[in-house]
Scaffold this active site. Structure first.
Site, PDB file in Angstrom:
ATOM      1  N   HIS A 178      -9.903   1.066  -1.269  1.00  0.00           N
ATOM      2  CA  HIS A 178      -8.462   0.995  -1.023  1.00  0.00           C
ATOM      3  C   HIS A 178      -7.814   0.485  -2.303  1.00  0.00           C
ATOM      4  CE1 HIS A 178      -4.570   0.632   0.422  1.00  0.00           C
ATOM      5  NE2 HIS A 178      -4.752   0.026   1.575  1.00  0.00           N
ATOM      6  N   PHE A 232       1.317  -3.191   4.633  1.00  0.00           N
ATOM      7  CA  PHE A 232       1.748  -4.520   5.070  1.00  0.00           C
ATOM      8  C   PHE A 232       3.232  -4.614   4.746  1.00  0.00           C
ATOM      9  CE2 PHE A 232      -1.883  -7.887   5.151  1.00  0.00           C
ATOM     10  CZ  PHE A 232      -2.409  -7.280   6.264  1.00  0.00           C
ATOM     11  N   GLU A 247      -2.681   4.464  13.357  1.00  0.00           N
ATOM     12  CA  GLU A 247      -2.422   5.715  12.632  1.00  0.00           C
ATOM     13  C   GLU A 247      -2.755   6.922  13.520  1.00  0.00           C
ATOM     14  OE1 GLU A 247      -4.214   5.995   8.748  1.00  0.00           O
ATOM     15  OE2 GLU A 247      -3.138   7.838   8.305  1.00  0.00           O
ATOM     16  N   CYS A 290       0.810  -1.224   0.000  1.00  0.00           N
ATOM     17  CA  CYS A 290       0.000   0.000   0.000  1.00  0.00           C
ATOM     18  C   CYS A 290       0.842   1.272   0.000  1.00  0.00           C
ATOM     19  CB  CYS A 290      -0.941   0.003   1.191  1.00  0.00           C
ATOM     20  SG  CYS A 290      -1.847  -1.531   1.309  1.00  0.00           S
ATOM     21  N   LYS A 304     -10.998   6.711   1.485  1.00  0.00           N
ATOM     22  CA  LYS A 304     -11.077   5.321   1.001  1.00  0.00           C
ATOM     23  C   LYS A 304     -12.505   4.780   0.881  1.00  0.00           C
ATOM     24  CE  LYS A 304      -6.429   3.490   1.621  1.00  0.00           C
ATOM     25  NZ  LYS A 304      -5.636   4.632   2.096  1.00  0.00           N
ATOM     26  N   HIS A 364      -4.113   7.398   5.699  1.00  0.00           N
ATOM     27  CA  HIS A 364      -4.185   6.058   5.122  1.00  0.00           C
ATOM     28  C   HIS A 364      -5.573   5.483   5.436  1.00  0.00           C
ATOM     29  CE1 HIS A 364      -2.647   2.570   3.206  1.00  0.00           C
ATOM     30  NE2 HIS A 364      -2.764   1.800   4.275  1.00  0.00           N
TER      31      HIS A 364
END
Lengths: 415, 84
Positions: free
Chosen positions: A343, A402, A317, A174, A338, A306
């Site tokens: 996403h 990730f 976050e 991402c 998002k 994010h």
């Protein structure tokens, strides 16, 4: 002599909201979600039945047959977004941009459509293949390699515009697009190139990959609601965002109009856990981006977070944002768009940087939709449900992937 | 659905997918004490999905569950509600 300034002179988008920056920005600003009923090429045993897909995308409208033959859906998205960005920057298809132009595209899952098609053809169709009755599996197999490789998108853009400089894909899940954009800015700043065509592209909504995402339990079955109480996962998106970055001097010399300036970039790795995010690593990347921009946290008015909508990402976050922004945080509008465009994984940072630039230019913070109420673990001003008109001097766009790779960009208006 | 029977099946799945010794399944057992990590939760939820045919997303309640009995109770409620 000051540092080389890096400006954005063109932007292009393909997203679930349609083609063009305006389609994405209008959806983001108005809080109109592009999430709809999931459509897949083959019926799968999927439980999650929603996604932000570009259902009406017609690549033949934009791409010649000889290129299309070799292009997975993610490359098609990248080409269409690049055409818009290059046109806005003032370059046509005969530009022959040469060795002083780089092409760097962030890619998440690469040509997974082509891989899944090929595997289906190989394992399911080919054992019973009869050329007399079903010739349709033939093209699925031999074209897999050039379609599936992640570097197909930057290569096809380079072929299209004659870019012979550094050309590669960046893949960091991402964070891919933010890293691609940040690296492009570095290369321009270092004087390695005059110009970099950068961004991200993703088309990972396939029966198998939706199954993989849902079984690792990251997808919501109903609504993506970042930072909200009651959130239970993300919604998959797809698309591409491409920007043309140039040194301010090169842009000025050719009379190109800057849209925004890339002020700072920060990237770090948690080096801890392959799936579990870490607030220290995320905070370090934000701090690094601020330091690179030479800005204090008080200079940031808007953050496109994010904000995936998973329980863990959003809490981590928020914690990282508190570390970095401290007492100033309540004055910063922090939204996640998002739930609108999904996403988009490898393309996420590019779509969200472009939204951040539009927010800055129009003085509007887009909302975090589907927000039901405050979660004490996400104590942020998330611009709940409705856009807010406000002056934005500088904006930050974050990506935490990730693998623990974090990448953050800071943008400002053209000066 | 019989709630006790569902709870028993959930315990079987926790034992198998979470690699937990059945003797450790006691009224005061905790998620932390059983060393169940988020990836074990993912495997448990996949097994429950196969057994009961329901998709259970990870929300705040599930992620924050501390006590095993509470965790089993939450899962049983989700399964029974979704199957209803």
């Amino acid at each position: 002599m000051g540092r080389t300034r890096v400006v954005v002179t063109g932007m292009g988008v393909v997203s679930a909201a349609g083609t063009g920056v305006d389609a994405l920005w209008t959806a983001a600003r108005s809080g109109k979600s592009a999430v709809s009923e999931l459509e897949l090429p083959r019926p799968g045993r999927n439980y999650v039945t929603i996604a932000a897909q570009f259902k009406g995308f017609d690549p033949e409208r934009y791409i010649e047959q000889d290129t299309l033959l070799f292009s997975d859906r993610f490359t098609q998205f990248a080409i269409v977004a690049a055409d818009q960005a290059l046109a806005q920057a003032g370059f046509d298809r005969d530009a022959a941009l040469g060795a002083r132009t780089a092409v760097i595209v962030g890619i998440g899952s690469g040509g997974i459509n082509s891989i899944e098609d090929m595997l289906y053809a190989f394992h399911v169709l080919e054992p019973h293949y009869d050329p007399a009755t079903n010739p349709s599996i033939i093209p699925r197999i031999p074209l897999t390699i050039p379609r599936a490789m992640g570097s197909a998108a930057p290569s096809q853009i380079g072929i299209r515009y004659g870019c012979t400089g550094p050309t590669f894909a960046v893949t960091s899940a991402c964070s891919s697009a933010n890293q691609a954009i940040g690296l492009g800015a570095y290369l321009v700043r270092a004087g390695v190139v005059d110009r970099a065509i950068v961004g991200g592209a993703e088309a990972g909504i396939t029966p198998g990959s939706v199954r993989a995402w849902e079984t690792i339990r990251l997808l919501t079955p109903d609504h993506c609601r970042p930072f909200s109480k009651g959130r239970n996962g993300m919604v998959l998106g797809e698309g591409a965002g491409i920007c043309v970055l140039e040194s301010a001097e090169v842009a000025r010399a050719r009379g190109a109009e800057p849209i925004a300036e890339i002020l700072g970039y920060g990237t770090t790795s948690d080096a801890k856990d392959i799936i579990r995010p870490d607030p220290d690593g995320a905070a370090a990347s934000m701090q690094q981006a601020l330091d690179d921009a030479g800005l204090a946290p008080t200079s940031i008015d808007y953050i496109n977070a994010h904000g995936t909508g998973t329980v863990m990402n959003d809490a981590v976050e928020a914690e990282a944002l508190h570390f970095v922004f401290g007492a100033h945080l309540p004055k910063v509008a922090v939204s996640s768009t998002k739930p609108i465009h999904g996403h988009a994984l490898g393309a996420a940072g590019a779509l969200e940087l472009i939204i951040s630039i539009m927010a800055l230019r129009e003085g509007v913070a887009p909302p975090t939709i589907n927000w039901l109420g405050r979660d004490p673990e996400c104590d942020l001003d998330v611009v709940p449900n409705t856009a807010r008109a406000m002056p934005i001097r500088a904006a930050m766009s974050t990506a935490f992937a990730f693998g623990g790779i974090n990448a953050v960009l800071v943008v400002g208006g053209p000066s | 659905m019989d709630r006790d029977r569902v709870a028993e099946q959930i315990v079987d799945i926790i034992v198998q997918e979470g690699k937990v010794d059945r003797a450790q399944i006691t009224p005061d057992a905790t998620i932390e004490g059983l060393k169940l990590k988020s990836i074990d939760l993912v495997m448990i939820l996949m097994a429950l999905e196969q057994k009961f045919g329901v998709y259970i997303p990870i929300d705040g309640d599930l992620a924050d569950a501390k006590n095993l009995n509470g965790f089993i109770d939450l899962l049983a409620s989700r399964i029974i509600t979704k199957r209803a």
